[in-house]
Motif scaffolding. Structure first.
Motif, PDB file in Angstrom:
ATOM      1  N   GLN A   1       0.837  -1.210   0.000  1.00  0.00           N
ATOM      2  CA  GLN A   1       0.000   0.000   0.000  1.00  0.00           C
ATOM      3  C   GLN A   1       0.864   1.248   0.000  1.00  0.00           C
ATOM      4  OE1 GLN A   1      -3.392  -0.245  -0.155  1.00  0.00           O
ATOM      5  NE2 GLN A   1      -3.058  -2.451  -0.251  1.00  0.00           N
ATOM      6  N   GLY A   2       0.272   2.356  -0.453  1.00  0.00           N
ATOM      7  CA  GLY A   2       0.964   3.620  -0.338  1.00  0.00           C
ATOM      8  C   GLY A   2       0.886   4.131   1.090  1.00  0.00           C
TER       9      GLY A   2
ATOM     10  N   MET B   1       4.825  -0.066   8.797  1.00  0.00           N
ATOM     11  CA  MET B   1       5.977   0.833   8.788  1.00  0.00           C
ATOM     12  C   MET B   1       5.444   2.223   9.090  1.00  0.00           C
ATOM     13  SD  MET B   1       9.278   1.246   8.105  1.00  0.00           S
ATOM     14  CE  MET B   1      10.019   0.289   6.766  1.00  0.00           C
TER      15      MET B   1
ATOM     16  N   LEU C   1       6.259   6.037   8.928  1.00  0.00           N
ATOM     17  CA  LEU C   1       7.174   6.945   8.227  1.00  0.00           C
ATOM     18  C   LEU C   1       6.997   8.371   8.713  1.00  0.00           C
ATOM     19  CD1 LEU C   1       6.525   5.572   4.632  1.00  0.00           C
ATOM     20  CD2 LEU C   1       8.684   5.376   5.848  1.00  0.00           C
TER      21      LEU C   1
ATOM     22  N   LEU D   1       8.639  16.423   0.291  1.00  0.00           N
ATOM     23  CA  LEU D   1       8.786  15.854   1.620  1.00  0.00           C
ATOM     24  C   LEU D   1      10.070  15.049   1.679  1.00  0.00           C
ATOM     25  CD1 LEU D   1       5.163  14.579   2.352  1.00  0.00           C
ATOM     26  CD2 LEU D   1       6.163  16.804   2.852  1.00  0.00           C
TER      27      LEU D   1
ATOM     28  N   PHE E   1      11.835  12.150   3.614  1.00  0.00           N
ATOM     29  CA  PHE E   1      11.414  11.045   4.456  1.00  0.00           C
ATOM     30  C   PHE E   1      12.579  10.439   5.229  1.00  0.00           C
ATOM     31  CE2 PHE E   1       7.007   9.950   3.681  1.00  0.00           C
ATOM     32  CZ  PHE E   1       6.711  10.744   2.598  1.00  0.00           C
ATOM     33  N   GLY E   2      12.245   9.934   6.415  1.00  0.00           N
ATOM     34  CA  GLY E   2      13.164   9.090   7.144  1.00  0.00           C
ATOM     35  C   GLY E   2      13.064   7.672   6.616  1.00  0.00           C
ATOM     36  N   GLU E   3      13.871   6.786   7.184  1.00  0.00           N
ATOM     37  CA  GLU E   3      13.896   5.398   6.743  1.00  0.00           C
ATOM     38  C   GLU E   3      12.728   4.593   7.298  1.00  0.00           C
ATOM     39  OE1 GLU E   3      16.783   5.944   4.183  1.00  0.00           O
ATOM     40  OE2 GLU E   3      15.976   3.947   4.536  1.00  0.00           O
ATOM     41  N   GLY E   4      12.016   5.179   8.253  1.00  0.00           N
ATOM     42  CA  GLY E   4      10.848   4.497   8.795  1.00  0.00           C
ATOM     43  C   GLY E   4      11.140   3.686  10.042  1.00  0.00           C
TER      44      GLY E   4
ATOM     45  N   ARG F   1       9.718   0.231  11.680  1.00  0.00           N
ATOM     46  CA  ARG F   1       8.858  -0.924  11.414  1.00  0.00           C
ATOM     47  C   ARG F   1       8.381  -1.533  12.719  1.00  0.00           C
ATOM     48  NH1 ARG F   1       7.439  -3.761   7.276  1.00  0.00           N
ATOM     49  NH2 ARG F   1       8.968  -2.808   5.879  1.00  0.00           N
TER      50      ARG F   1
ATOM     51  N   TYR G   1       7.303  10.167  -6.260  1.00  0.00           N
ATOM     52  CA  TYR G   1       8.308   9.625  -5.363  1.00  0.00           C
ATOM     53  C   TYR G   1       8.608   8.181  -5.765  1.00  0.00           C
ATOM     54  CZ  TYR G   1       7.628  13.475  -2.067  1.00  0.00           C
ATOM     55  OH  TYR G   1       7.566  14.711  -1.478  1.00  0.00           O
TER      56      TYR G   1
ATOM     57  N   GLN H   1      10.145   4.511  -4.009  1.00  0.00           N
ATOM     58  CA  GLN H   1      10.448   3.836  -2.758  1.00  0.00           C
ATOM     59  C   GLN H   1      11.006   2.455  -3.044  1.00  0.00           C
ATOM     60  OE1 GLN H   1       7.045   2.863  -0.296  1.00  0.00           O
ATOM     61  NE2 GLN H   1       8.214   3.142   1.592  1.00  0.00           N
TER      62      GLN H   1
ATOM     63  N   TYR I   1      11.887  -1.262  -1.420  1.00  0.00           N
ATOM     64  CA  TYR I   1      11.225  -2.055  -0.393  1.00  0.00           C
ATOM     65  C   TYR I   1      11.832  -1.826   0.981  1.00  0.00           C
ATOM     66  CZ  TYR I   1       9.480  -5.981   2.285  1.00  0.00           C
ATOM     67  OH  TYR I   1       8.902  -6.747   3.263  1.00  0.00           O
ATOM     68  N   GLY I   2      10.975  -1.498   1.951  1.00  0.00           N
ATOM     69  CA  GLY I   2      11.433  -1.346   3.322  1.00  0.00           C
ATOM     70  C   GLY I   2      12.171  -0.054   3.615  1.00  0.00           C
ATOM     71  N   GLU I   3      12.174   0.863   2.659  1.00  0.00           N
ATOM     72  CA  GLU I   3      12.897   2.113   2.865  1.00  0.00           C
ATOM     73  C   GLU I   3      11.969   3.318   2.762  1.00  0.00           C
ATOM     74  OE1 GLU I   3      16.970   0.335   0.819  1.00  0.00           O
ATOM     75  OE2 GLU I   3      16.220   2.299   0.226  1.00  0.00           O
ATOM     76  N   GLY I   4      12.505   4.469   3.059  1.00  0.00           N
ATOM     77  CA  GLY I   4      11.729   5.690   2.929  1.00  0.00           C
ATOM     78  C   GLY I   4      11.573   6.096   1.479  1.00  0.00           C
ATOM     79  N   LEU I   5      10.828   7.167   1.263  1.00  0.00           N
ATOM     80  CA  LEU I   5      10.545   7.630  -0.088  1.00  0.00           C
ATOM     81  C   LEU I   5      11.576   8.645  -0.549  1.00  0.00           C
ATOM     82  CD1 LEU I   5       7.773   6.591   1.108  1.00  0.00           C
ATOM     83  CD2 LEU I   5       6.703   8.172  -0.487  1.00  0.00           C
TER      84      LEU I   5
ATOM     85  N   PHE J   1      12.170  11.693  -3.273  1.00  0.00           N
ATOM     86  CA  PHE J   1      11.498  12.631  -4.168  1.00  0.00           C
ATOM     87  C   PHE J   1      12.105  12.550  -5.565  1.00  0.00           C
ATOM     88  CE2 PHE J   1       9.345  16.450  -5.351  1.00  0.00           C
ATOM     89  CZ  PHE J   1      10.235  17.198  -6.101  1.00  0.00           C
TER      90      PHE J   1
ATOM     91  N   LEU K   1       5.259   6.233  -6.428  1.00  0.00           N
ATOM     92  CA  LEU K   1       4.093   6.799  -5.754  1.00  0.00           C
ATOM     93  C   LEU K   1       3.869   8.232  -6.208  1.00  0.00           C
ATOM     94  CD1 LEU K   1       5.481   5.449  -2.490  1.00  0.00           C
ATOM     95  CD2 LEU K   1       3.113   4.970  -3.029  1.00  0.00           C
TER      96      LEU K   1
ATOM     97  N   PRO L   1      -1.749   4.651  -4.168  1.00  0.00           N
ATOM     98  CA  PRO L   1      -1.401   3.332  -3.634  1.00  0.00           C
ATOM     99  C   PRO L   1      -0.068   2.797  -4.124  1.00  0.00           C
ATOM    100  CG  PRO L   1      -3.061   3.141  -5.329  1.00  0.00           C
ATOM    101  CD  PRO L   1      -2.883   4.593  -5.086  1.00  0.00           C
ATOM    102  N   GLY L   2       0.479   3.423  -5.146  1.00  0.00           N
ATOM    103  CA  GLY L   2       1.788   2.986  -5.636  1.00  0.00           C
ATOM    104  C   GLY L   2       1.703   2.018  -6.801  1.00  0.00           C
TER     105      GLY L   2
ATOM    106  N   ARG M   1       4.169  -0.945  -8.378  1.00  0.00           N
ATOM    107  CA  ARG M   1       5.386  -1.727  -8.129  1.00  0.00           C
ATOM    108  C   ARG M   1       5.997  -2.132  -9.457  1.00  0.00           C
ATOM    109  NH1 ARG M   1       7.275  -4.498  -3.656  1.00  0.00           N
ATOM    110  NH2 ARG M   1       5.392  -3.931  -2.547  1.00  0.00           N
TER     111      ARG M   1
END
Lengths: 114, 113
Positions: free
Chosen positions: A41-42, A89, A91, A103, A105-108, A110, B35, B37, B39-43, B45, B88, B105-106, B108
């Motif tokens: 998901q976004g 996660m 964020l 924006l 962003f940080g790494e989040g 989890r 943006y 992203q 997997y598992g990381e921030g976004l 720009f 995204l 929603p992105g 992939r």
């Protein structure tokens, strides 16, 4: 490193426990956002601050969720009585008035709720 | 976000192929942001579009905001494995609950070597 930092990066907790996440934005940024993202998901908007004022809060943010930004710098997001559905996660992002829409962003962080 | 829709939901292409991702809004967009992203990381720009008809490019990625400012497309030319990730779109819009910055929603993207 002058980017957005989040702590902790990973948190595993048992259902019913409280957890707190911290976000340190880029120092000159006055706007700070929290999002939640689940797999596939976004990011879903949770809340945002302009300086220390919490200007908007999503309906997704139940009474168990609270966010603060006491001095207009770092922010905390607390989840009380965690549920398995809180696993996601989290964020954090920040921006300044001169960075319209961009924006950072940080790494989040989890969260896994067992 | 229901305010922003993206298509396709996922995409698998062979390296070197071109591809397009679309973002559609139910409301007029006064700024549309793309943006990426991993997997598992921030976004990260990519670019921002504000004017109807505006088009911006960065390396092999081009984004355009249509004249009516309710749709944007992101086009990647000669895709590479490094392009893989989730794309995204985001916008600062008025919702039923106030003004906030929301994301689609992105999409992939997988690029096969």
């Amino acid at each position: 490193d002058t980017g957005v930092s989040q702590d902790p990066r990973h948190k595993i907790t048992k259902r019913g426990q409280n957890v707190t996440f911290r976000c340190d934005p880029i120092s000159e940024h006055n706007r700070l956002y929290w999002y939640r993202q689940t797999l596939g998901q976004g990011p879903e908007f949770l809340t945002y601050f302009q300086n220390e004022a919490q200007l908007e809060k999503s309906r997704l943010l139940s009474d168990r969720f609270s966010a603060e930004r006491p001095k207009g710098s770092f922010s905390t997001l607390e989840i009380q009585r965690t549920e398995q559905g809180d696993s996601a996660m989290y964020l954090c992002a920040s921006t300044g008035t001169q960075n319209t829409g961009e924006l950072f962003f940080g790494e989040g962080s989890r969260l896994t709720v067992l | 976000s229901q305010e922003l829709e993206q298509s396709p939901q996922s995409l698998i292409v062979q390296e070197g192929k071109n591809l397009t991702i679309n973002c559609t809004s139910s409301k007029t967009l006064y700024g549309l942001y793309w943006y990426k992203q991993k997997y598992g990381e921030g976004l990260i720009f990519l670019m921002m579009l504000q004017k109807g008809g505006e088009e911006k490019s960065h390396e092999k990625i081009t984004a355009k905001l249509d004249e009516k400012k309710q749709q944007s497309s992101l086009h990647i030319t000669a895709s590479q494995p490094s392009h893989a990730g989730i794309y995204l779109c985001g916008a600062d819009i008025s919702t039923n609950y106030g003004q906030n910055f929301v994301f689609g929603p992105g999409t992939r993207l997988s690029v096969l070597p």
